[in-house]
Design a protein around this motif. Structure first.
Motif, mmCIF file in Angstrom:
data_model
loop_
_atom_site.group_PDB
_atom_site.id
_atom_site.type_symbol
_atom_site.label_atom_id
_atom_site.label_comp_id
_atom_site.label_asym_id
_atom_site.label_seq_id
_atom_site.Cartn_x
_atom_site.Cartn_y
_atom_site.Cartn_z
ATOM 1 N N TYR A 3 0.628 -1.426 -0.202
ATOM 2 C CA TYR A 3 0.276 -0.150 0.235
ATOM 3 C C TYR A 3 0.514 1.099 -0.277
ATOM 4 N N GLN A 4 0.676 2.154 0.674
ATOM 5 C CA GLN A 4 0.979 3.095 0.878
ATOM 6 C C GLN A 4 0.843 4.728 1.882
ATOM 7 N N ALA A 5 1.946 5.407 2.142
ATOM 8 C CA ALA A 5 1.213 6.064 3.343
ATOM 9 C C ALA A 5 0.833 6.904 2.650
ATOM 10 N N VAL A 6 -0.530 7.652 4.116
ATOM 11 C CA VAL A 6 -2.289 8.506 3.272
ATOM 12 C C VAL A 6 -1.543 9.535 4.759
ATOM 13 N N ASP A 7 -1.349 10.566 4.040
ATOM 14 C CA ASP A 7 -0.709 12.172 5.005
ATOM 15 C C ASP A 7 -1.485 13.111 4.663
ATOM 16 N N PRO A 8 -2.410 13.633 4.623
ATOM 17 C CA PRO A 8 -2.901 14.756 4.265
ATOM 18 C C PRO A 8 -2.084 15.787 4.293
ATOM 19 N N GLY A 9 -1.249 16.131 5.374
ATOM 20 C CA GLY A 9 -0.830 16.932 5.881
ATOM 21 C C GLY A 9 -1.612 18.455 6.390
ATOM 22 N N PRO A 10 -0.567 19.160 5.967
ATOM 23 C CA PRO A 10 -1.319 21.016 6.786
ATOM 24 C C PRO A 10 -1.896 21.103 5.904
ATOM 25 N N ARG A 11 -2.956 21.690 6.450
ATOM 26 C CA ARG A 11 -4.083 22.375 5.797
ATOM 27 C C ARG A 11 -3.983 23.800 5.498
ATOM 28 N N GLY A 12 -4.531 24.202 4.123
ATOM 29 C CA GLY A 12 -4.168 25.617 3.817
ATOM 30 C C GLY A 12 -5.656 26.507 3.970
ATOM 31 N N ALA A 13 -5.807 27.787 3.492
ATOM 32 C CA ALA A 13 -7.438 28.299 3.221
ATOM 33 C C ALA A 13 -7.758 27.822 1.524
ATOM 34 N N ARG A 31 -11.601 4.507 10.421
ATOM 35 C CA ARG A 31 -10.737 3.113 10.864
ATOM 36 C C ARG A 31 -9.725 2.991 9.806
ATOM 37 N N ARG A 32 -10.668 2.603 8.515
ATOM 38 C CA ARG A 32 -9.917 2.308 7.600
ATOM 39 C C ARG A 32 -8.346 2.960 7.012
ATOM 40 N N ALA A 33 -8.864 4.592 7.516
ATOM 41 C CA ALA A 33 -7.686 5.955 7.001
ATOM 42 C C ALA A 33 -6.302 4.408 7.776
ATOM 43 N N ASP A 34 -6.851 4.625 9.271
ATOM 44 C CA ASP A 34 -6.525 4.087 9.973
ATOM 45 C C ASP A 34 -5.261 3.282 9.768
ATOM 46 N N ASP A 35 -5.490 2.374 8.652
ATOM 47 C CA ASP A 35 -4.632 0.883 7.882
ATOM 48 C C ASP A 35 -3.965 1.565 7.422
ATOM 49 N N LEU A 36 -3.168 2.924 7.179
ATOM 50 C CA LEU A 36 -2.406 3.551 5.172
ATOM 51 C C LEU A 36 -1.723 4.309 5.761
ATOM 52 N N THR A 37 -1.898 5.054 7.745
ATOM 53 C CA THR A 37 -0.614 5.896 8.334
ATOM 54 C C THR A 37 0.669 5.412 7.846
ATOM 55 N N PRO A 38 1.363 6.824 7.966
ATOM 56 C CA PRO A 38 2.800 6.127 7.995
ATOM 57 C C PRO A 38 3.302 6.045 8.271
ATOM 58 N N GLU A 39 2.529 5.011 10.417
ATOM 59 C CA GLU A 39 3.286 4.125 11.006
ATOM 60 C C GLU A 39 3.325 2.773 9.792
ATOM 61 N N ARG A 40 1.996 2.252 10.061
ATOM 62 C CA ARG A 40 1.485 1.514 9.089
ATOM 63 C C ARG A 40 2.278 0.857 7.731
ATOM 64 N N PHE A 41 2.312 2.164 7.536
ATOM 65 C CA PHE A 41 3.701 1.754 5.493
ATOM 66 C C PHE A 41 4.793 1.176 6.060
ATOM 67 N N ALA A 42 5.624 2.466 7.231
ATOM 68 C CA ALA A 42 6.786 2.274 7.953
ATOM 69 C C ALA A 42 6.817 0.789 8.173
ATOM 70 N N ALA A 43 6.036 0.149 8.967
ATOM 71 C CA ALA A 43 6.012 -1.284 9.560
ATOM 72 C C ALA A 43 6.026 -2.262 8.138
ATOM 73 N N ARG A 44 5.667 -2.107 7.488
ATOM 74 C CA ARG A 44 4.661 -3.277 6.022
ATOM 75 C C ARG A 44 5.966 -2.936 5.184
ATOM 76 N N LEU A 45 7.344 -1.660 5.425
ATOM 77 C CA LEU A 45 8.607 -1.968 4.093
ATOM 78 C C LEU A 45 9.481 -2.505 5.091
#
Length: 373
Positions: free
Chosen positions: A181-191, A351-365
């Protein structure tokens, strides 16, 4: 400490695309692991103009990198490696003095680091499965994957759908395909762009092209008559024919459609976070990044039934047949007006997004790298 090399551009390459976001997520994941990361940079066009680039050597034989900034410098590597493959069909063989154990390429590049385990990320097989939906030539893509399969230690995909397609289309690689899979992190929000009312618009993100099924979405939005404008954020893309493009241009001109073009990552995060719902009934995807970003930001999403988008979304999005105009219009109307449905999708989406966090991606790698080491 174990060492891993990754590809890097001197200037951020195709900012905002799925590959660029994958590369950002990969860097974040590697920072969480006990590894030394060694970027392979190309020096940029300025380096090439300065005479650092030995073009004939790069196009016709092995190349050697030099140490630079805790990584490796090979001026103009990526552009010329692509050119060499196009002209000759051969991979560029890159020699790194004291090569790291693993090189993780962010997409299928025609480069092999000699003496390392080369890992190639594959984001989709759309040029081979749906060639009419992309401008990438199917013959070149198949030839590249065939050549990489001869040298790859592993292919990593961003979905099981893509992994299945890769095993089917490039069968001699099937014992070296892993979905991380891949890491999903929307990052900081703008305007939010001026004129948009938070919670009072529907949103579509991506290139305006045939693959995104944008004509069907525009017609569905018109027939749904939700009273909410449809905001379309993305540049022009690939069209099957000029007539389809003209039809879409006419539909976009409607007063309840707002086309705002390409936006930076912070603005995209703000657009998603403030939307009533995200609509993504595309015809083909390798992952479906906007859907997961919507889930992570607590916004309900509509996605295509079948393929990678449905796999990634699971029961956390409203799934609809993208080829059924009546069903699509009904789904748009439902997600815009049914508050209970939106609340359920938001809860399931988090709940689904929790499976695709940077932490989960790092563990799979980490598990993948452990096998290679």
């Amino acid at each position: 400490m174990n060492r891993i090399a990754v590809d890097r551009r001197a200037v951020r390459w195709r900012a905002g695309t799925g590959v660029a976001r994958y590369r950002t997520g990969l860097a974040d994941a590697l920072a969480r692991l006990p590894v030394a990361v060694e970027p392979i940079g190309d020096g940029g066009d300025a380096a090439a103009r300065a005479g650092w680039c030995d073009v004939p050597r790069l196009l016709h034989g092995r190349v050697t990198a030099t140490r630079a900034d805790a990584g490796w410098l090979v001026p103009d590597l990526y552009r010329l490696a692509q050119r060499r493959f196009t002209v000759t069909g051969a991979l560029t063989r890159l020699t790194l003095p004291d090569a790291p154990a693993i090189v993780h390429w962010s997409h299928p590049m025609p480069i092999e680091v000699v003496g390392a385990a080369n890992v190639y990320a594959v984001h989709d097989l759309i040029p081979l499965t749906d060639p009419g939906l992309t401008g990438i030539r199917a013959e070149r893509q198949r030839r590249l994957l065939d050549r990489l399969a001869e040298v790859a230690a592993q292919f990593v995909t961003v979905s099981e759908t893509t992994a299945t397609d890769l095993c089917r289309l490039i069968p001699h690689a099937r014992d070296r395909v892993t979905c991380c899979y891949q890491a999903v992190d929307p990052g900081p929000r703008g305007a939010v762009p001026p004129g948009l009312v938070p919670g009072a618009y529907l949103l579509a993100i991506g290139r305006v092209e045939s693959r995104k099924n944008i004509e069907a979405l525009l017609r569905a939005h018109r027939h749904a008559d939700t009273g909410l404008p449809l905001v379309i954020a993305g540049p022009d893309g690939h069209w099957r024919d000029a007539a389809a493009r003209r039809r879409v241009e006419a539909l976009i001109a409607a007063p309840d459609v707002i086309r705002i073009g390409w936006q930076d990552d912070a603005t995209i995060a703000a657009l998603i976070a403030n939307a009533c719902a995200l609509l993504m009934p595309s015809l083909a995807e390798g992952f479906g990044l906007p859907v997961v970003e919507a889930m992570a930001l607590g916004v309900p999403a509509l996605a295509s039934a079948g393929g990678a988008a449905a796999e990634i979304a699971g029961d956390a999005a409203l799934l609809v047949d993208p080829h059924d105009p009546t069903a699509l219009a009904a789904a748009v109307q439902r997600i815009a007006t049914d508050a209970d449905l939106r609340a359920r999708l938001v809860a399931a989406g988090r709940r689904r997004a929790d499976d695709l966090t940077p932490e989960r991606f790092a563990a799979r790698l980490a598990a993948l790298y452990e096998r290679l080491w």
